[in-house]
Write an enzyme that holds these catalytic residues in place. Structure first.
Site, PDB file in Angstrom:
ATOM      1  N   LYS A   1       0.821  -1.211   0.000  1.00  0.00           N
ATOM      2  CA  LYS A   1       0.000   0.000   0.000  1.00  0.00           C
ATOM      3  C   LYS A   1       0.859   1.267   0.000  1.00  0.00           C
ATOM      4  O   LYS A   1       0.610   2.196  -0.770  1.00  0.00           O
ATOM      5  CB  LYS A   1      -0.940  -0.027   1.210  1.00  0.00           C
ATOM      6  N   THR A   2       1.866   1.304   0.857  1.00  0.00           N
ATOM      7  CA  THR A   2       2.743   2.474   0.881  1.00  0.00           C
ATOM      8  C   THR A   2       3.526   2.595  -0.420  1.00  0.00           C
ATOM      9  O   THR A   2       3.707   3.690  -0.965  1.00  0.00           O
ATOM     10  CB  THR A   2       3.718   2.388   2.068  1.00  0.00           C
TER      11      THR A   2
ATOM     12  N   ARG B   1       6.746  -8.534   1.899  1.00  0.00           N
ATOM     13  CA  ARG B   1       7.627  -8.092   2.985  1.00  0.00           C
ATOM     14  C   ARG B   1       8.265  -9.286   3.683  1.00  0.00           C
ATOM     15  O   ARG B   1       9.454  -9.285   4.003  1.00  0.00           O
ATOM     16  CB  ARG B   1       6.852  -7.246   3.992  1.00  0.00           C
TER      17      ARG B   1
ATOM     18  N   THR C   1      -5.950  -1.497   6.948  1.00  0.00           N
ATOM     19  CA  THR C   1      -6.002  -2.949   7.064  1.00  0.00           C
ATOM     20  C   THR C   1      -7.412  -3.409   7.443  1.00  0.00           C
ATOM     21  O   THR C   1      -7.674  -4.603   7.460  1.00  0.00           O
ATOM     22  CB  THR C   1      -5.004  -3.432   8.137  1.00  0.00           C
TER      23      THR C   1
ATOM     24  N   ASP D   1      -1.841   6.611   6.249  1.00  0.00           N
ATOM     25  CA  ASP D   1      -1.863   5.187   6.587  1.00  0.00           C
ATOM     26  C   ASP D   1      -2.780   4.934   7.770  1.00  0.00           C
ATOM     27  O   ASP D   1      -2.961   5.807   8.629  1.00  0.00           O
ATOM     28  CB  ASP D   1      -0.433   4.723   6.911  1.00  0.00           C
TER      29      ASP D   1
END
Length: 361
Positions: A80-81, A233, A174, A125
Site C-alpha cells: 500500500k505504501t 515483505r 487494514t 496510513d
C-alpha cells in the site's frame, strides 16, 4: 519488491519478534526503502489494481488534473505504501506521509492540509484510526478542497473558510470495514490488495536478490516463496536471513537445500508456520484432542496473551485451513493433524474422526 514501511495496527509481538510478522520495524524499513519499485511497470503482482491505477493516472495526466482520491485496503506488507509513492511518482508530484493515529485533533489535519502544494499526494496510513473530528473535516477537504478553521471558543467562535489547492489523498487501511460510509464514498478509486501467489513472490525474491547482490537459484527462490505467507515483505525478510546463512554456512549461493536449512534454523516450516503457530496447533491437538476449546483456555495452554493468539497466530492458521473458529470454540481441521504428522482420535463407536462430526454439525 512491494510492501509498506509505516507502522500497521498489529500487536508488538508480531512487529518486534516474529520473522514471519507482516509489519515493518527497525532495519526492515531502511532495507525496504532501497528495494522499492519506482513505477507501475516495475511493481510485481496485483495485476488488476495496477491496470486500473494505470488507466486512472494516465487519464489524469492527459487532462492536466490531479488524480482522484485513492483508497487501498489489505493486509500489512502487500504494497500500500509502495503504491502511494508510485502514484506520486507517476503524477510527478511530491508526497507527504502521515498516519491516522498521528491525527488526533482536527487542528492536526488542518495544519497538514493547509501546507499542501497543488497536486501533492497525501498518504494517510491506517486511515480508519483517525479521530472523528478530523474525519469530519476531511469530508469537506476531499470533496470541496476547503476546510473551516475555527477561531475562538464558545459563542464567539468563528469559522473561517480556508481554500485548499487540489490534492490527491491516498488512504490505506487494514480494516476497510471500520471506515464510515461517508468517508469511503468520497474516494474516487478503491482497491483491495490480495495475497500473492508463490510464483509472484518468486519474482519479488529474484528482483530483491539482484538488488542485494545475492546469488540465488530458481529452486532456492521457490523454497523461500512457499514459506512467505503470500506477503512480499516476509519474502524479503526471509531472503535476507537465508542470505546470512548461506554466507556463513555455505558458499554464499542460495539453493533449495540451503534455504530449507536456513529457515529450519529460524523455525519457519514449509507452510510458513513459526514457533507460535505450531505451539497453538500442538496445544489444540495434543492437549484438547483437536477441540473445540475456548480462546482463553487455549491461550493459557500456549503461555501467550489472549490477544496474541487471536490477532497474531489465528488469522494465518484460519487462512491456511488449519484452524476453524466455531461458536463452540477453536477447532483443528484435518489438515492441521496432517501437517503436524498426527493421527486424529477416532470417534467412539464410529469410524469417523471427531473433527468430521464437528464440521458436519
Amino acid at each position: 519488491m512491494n510492501w509498506d514501511d509505516t507502522t500497521d495496527e498489529t500487536p508488538a509481538a508480531e512487529a518486534g519478534e516474529r520473522l514471519v510478522g507482516a509489519s515493518a520495524a527497525g532495519d526492515d524499513q531502511a532495507v525496504e526503502a532501497a528495494l522499492r519499485p519506482k513505477d507501475l511497470q516495475e511493481f510485481i503482482g496485483q495485476e488488476k489494481v495496477r491496470e486500473q491505477l494505470d488507466l486512472m493516472l494516465r487519464a489524469a495526466r492527459a487532462r492536466g488534473a490531479t488524480a482522484d482520491h485513492v483508497l487501498l485496503s489489505g493486509a500489512p506488507g502487500l504494497g500500500k505504501t509502495t503504491l502511494s509513492m508510485i502514484i506520486a511518482a507517476e503524477m510527478g508530484a511530491p508526497i507527504r506521509i502521515t498516519s491516522g493515529p498521528a491525527i488526533q485533533h482536527a487542528g492536526d489535519l488542518a495544519a497538514i492540509l493547509s501546507s499542501l502544494q497543488e497536486g501533492e499526494v497525501l498518504f494517510l496510513d491506517e486511515i480508519h484510526r483517525m479521530s472523528r473530528p478530523a474525519e469530519e473535516m476531511l469530508y469537506m477537504a476531499m470533496e470541496d478542497f476547503r476546510v473551516d478553521v475555527i477561531v475562538g471558543k464558545g459563542p464567539g467562535a468563528t469559522a473561517i473558510p480556508l481554500e485548499l489547492p487540489p490534492f490527491t489523498l491516498v488512504g490505506a487501511t487494514t480494516r476497510a470495514g471500520l471506515l464510515p460510509p461517508p468517508l469511503r464514498d468520497r474516494f474516487g478509486f478503491t482497491a483491495h490488495m490480495e495475497f500473492y501467489e508463490p510464483a509472484e513472490l518468486q519474482l519479488v525474491i529474484d528482483r530483491s536478490a539482484h538488488l542485494l547482490d545475492v546469488t540465488i537459484g530458481a529452486d532456492g527462490a521457490s523454497e523461500i516463496s512457499g514459506r512467505s505467507r503470500g506477503t512480499p515483505r516476509i519474502a524479503n525478510r526471509l531472503l535476507r536471513r537465508v542470505r546470512d546463512y548461506a554466507q556463513v554456512k555455505a558458499d554464499g549461493i542460495v539453493t533449495r537445500e540451503i534455504a530449507a536449512k536456513a529457515l529450519a534454523v529460524y523455525e519457519v516450516d514449509e507452510r510458513g508456520l513459526d514457533r507460535l503457530d505450531r505451539s497453538v496447533l500442538e496445544a489444540l491437538l495434543k492437549l484438547f484432542g483437536g477441540g473445540p476449546v475456548g480462546l482463553s483456555t487455549l491461550s493459557v495452554a500456549v503461555g501467550e496473551e489472549r490477544e496474541t493468539v487471536e490477532e497474531v497466530a489465528e488469522p494465518f492458521l484460519v487462512r491456511e485451513g488449519l484452524l476453524a473458529r466455531t461458536p463452540r470454540g477453536r477447532v483443528a481441521t484435518p489438515a492441521a493433524w496432517a501437517h503436524l504428522g498426527l493421527v486424529p482420535p477416532q470417534a467412539r463407536g464410529t469410524g469417523t474422526t471427531g473433527q468430521g462430526d464437528l464440521f458436519g454439525a
